[in-house]
Design a protein around this motif. Sequence first.
Motif, PDB file in Angstrom:
ATOM      1  N   GLU A 271      12.612  35.558 -18.979  1.00 42.69           N
ATOM      2  CA  GLU A 271      13.859  36.257 -19.253  1.00 42.69           C
ATOM      3  C   GLU A 271      14.569  35.519 -20.380  1.00 42.69           C
ATOM      4  O   GLU A 271      14.756  34.301 -20.307  1.00 42.69           O
ATOM      5  N   ASN A 272      14.943  36.260 -21.429  1.00 43.26           N
ATOM      6  CA  ASN A 272      15.629  35.618 -22.552  1.00 43.26           C
ATOM      7  C   ASN A 272      17.133  35.507 -22.288  1.00 43.26           C
ATOM      8  O   ASN A 272      17.618  35.900 -21.233  1.00 43.26           O
ATOM      9  N   ALA A 273      17.858  34.958 -23.251  1.00 41.64           N
ATOM     10  CA  ALA A 273      19.296  34.729 -23.084  1.00 41.64           C
ATOM     11  C   ALA A 273      20.065  36.027 -22.833  1.00 41.64           C
ATOM     12  O   ALA A 273      21.098  36.021 -22.171  1.00 41.64           O
ATOM     13  N   ALA A 274      19.555  37.149 -23.354  1.00 42.54           N
ATOM     14  CA  ALA A 274      20.201  38.449 -23.144  1.00 42.54           C
ATOM     15  C   ALA A 274      19.794  39.071 -21.801  1.00 42.54           C
ATOM     16  O   ALA A 274      20.135  40.214 -21.523  1.00 42.54           O
ATOM     17  N   ARG A 275      19.054  38.315 -20.981  1.00 42.83           N
ATOM     18  CA  ARG A 275      18.580  38.729 -19.664  1.00 42.83           C
ATOM     19  C   ARG A 275      17.594  39.895 -19.742  1.00 42.83           C
ATOM     20  O   ARG A 275      17.517  40.743 -18.860  1.00 42.83           O
ATOM     21  N   VAL A 276      16.832  39.923 -20.835  1.00 46.27           N
ATOM     22  CA  VAL A 276      15.786  40.915 -21.028  1.00 46.27           C
ATOM     23  C   VAL A 276      14.444  40.240 -20.748  1.00 46.27           C
ATOM     24  O   VAL A 276      14.177  39.140 -21.254  1.00 46.27           O
ATOM     25  N   GLN A 277      13.615  40.895 -19.949  1.00 50.75           N
ATOM     26  CA  GLN A 277      12.302  40.319 -19.654  1.00 50.75           C
ATOM     27  C   GLN A 277      11.334  40.556 -20.806  1.00 50.75           C
ATOM     28  O   GLN A 277      11.268  41.652 -21.350  1.00 50.75           O
ATOM     29  N   GLU A 278      10.618  39.502 -21.148  1.00 51.24           N
ATOM     30  CA  GLU A 278       9.612  39.562 -22.200  1.00 51.24           C
ATOM     31  C   GLU A 278       8.342  38.909 -21.680  1.00 51.24           C
ATOM     32  O   GLU A 278       8.347  38.243 -20.643  1.00 51.24           O
ATOM     33  N   GLY A 279       7.252  39.088 -22.409  1.00 49.45           N
ATOM     34  CA  GLY A 279       5.982  38.517 -21.988  1.00 49.45           C
ATOM     35  C   GLY A 279       5.378  37.656 -23.069  1.00 49.45           C
ATOM     36  O   GLY A 279       5.777  37.699 -24.233  1.00 49.45           O
ATOM     37  N   CYS A 280       4.406  36.845 -22.663  1.00 54.62           N
ATOM     38  CA  CYS A 280       3.670  36.038 -23.618  1.00 54.62           C
ATOM     39  C   CYS A 280       2.223  35.943 -23.145  1.00 54.62           C
ATOM     40  O   CYS A 280       1.939  36.062 -21.955  1.00 54.62           O
ATOM     41  N   THR A 281       1.314  35.758 -24.091  1.00 59.86           N
ATOM     42  CA  THR A 281      -0.103  35.615 -23.799  1.00 59.86           C
ATOM     43  C   THR A 281      -0.685  34.551 -24.708  1.00 59.86           C
ATOM     44  O   THR A 281      -0.452  34.572 -25.921  1.00 59.86           O
ATOM     45  N   SER A 282      -1.436  33.639 -24.133  1.00 56.33           N
ATOM     46  CA  SER A 282      -2.109  32.602 -24.923  1.00 56.33           C
ATOM     47  C   SER A 282      -3.325  33.216 -25.608  1.00 56.33           C
ATOM     48  O   SER A 282      -3.773  34.308 -25.247  1.00 56.33           O
ATOM     49  N   PRO A 283      -3.902  32.514 -26.569  1.00 58.88           N
ATOM     50  CA  PRO A 283      -5.208  32.949 -27.074  1.00 58.88           C
ATOM     51  C   PRO A 283      -6.249  32.742 -25.972  1.00 58.88           C
ATOM     52  O   PRO A 283      -5.985  32.057 -24.977  1.00 58.88           O
TER      53      PRO A 283
END
Length: 139
Positions: free
Chosen positions: A76-88
């Motif tokens: 969750e970012n500072a704006a309280r929006v959920q985001e995702g991430c993926t490694s290589p």
Amino acid sequence: MLTGCGALPRHDPEVTFYANGKTIRIEPTIYCDLEGSNCAEKNPPGTLRVPPGEVVQISVDGQLADGLWEVVCVYENAARVQEGCTSPLLGKGENYTYTLAVPDDSDQLLRIEVHEAAGAVLETGQPLMRGSWVVDVTR
């Protein structure tokens, strides 16, 4: 008395997560055969406390590191929006560890998953998932 020498039973691979001075080692939540079928739900997700902006060290055992694996996260970012991430894609006997870092110091991790690739691939060319190790993050 003679006993036969049999192979030790092979256990499911384990993944270690370290953050905030605490280490947890978990077995897969879902695990399939080498082709990515015959899947079974195995274990509940692990839980780890990770303060905002902190990194998580992830270490896989040799059985996982010899194949292909990746790390996926939700934060969750500072704006309280959920985001995702993926490694290589990691592994091939070269990668036993990965450091997961969120983009900003105020970002809060919510969930971390380690995925192991199966021997089969999807129509898109992406590897089919064989196993998943899941950690729910608390603040």
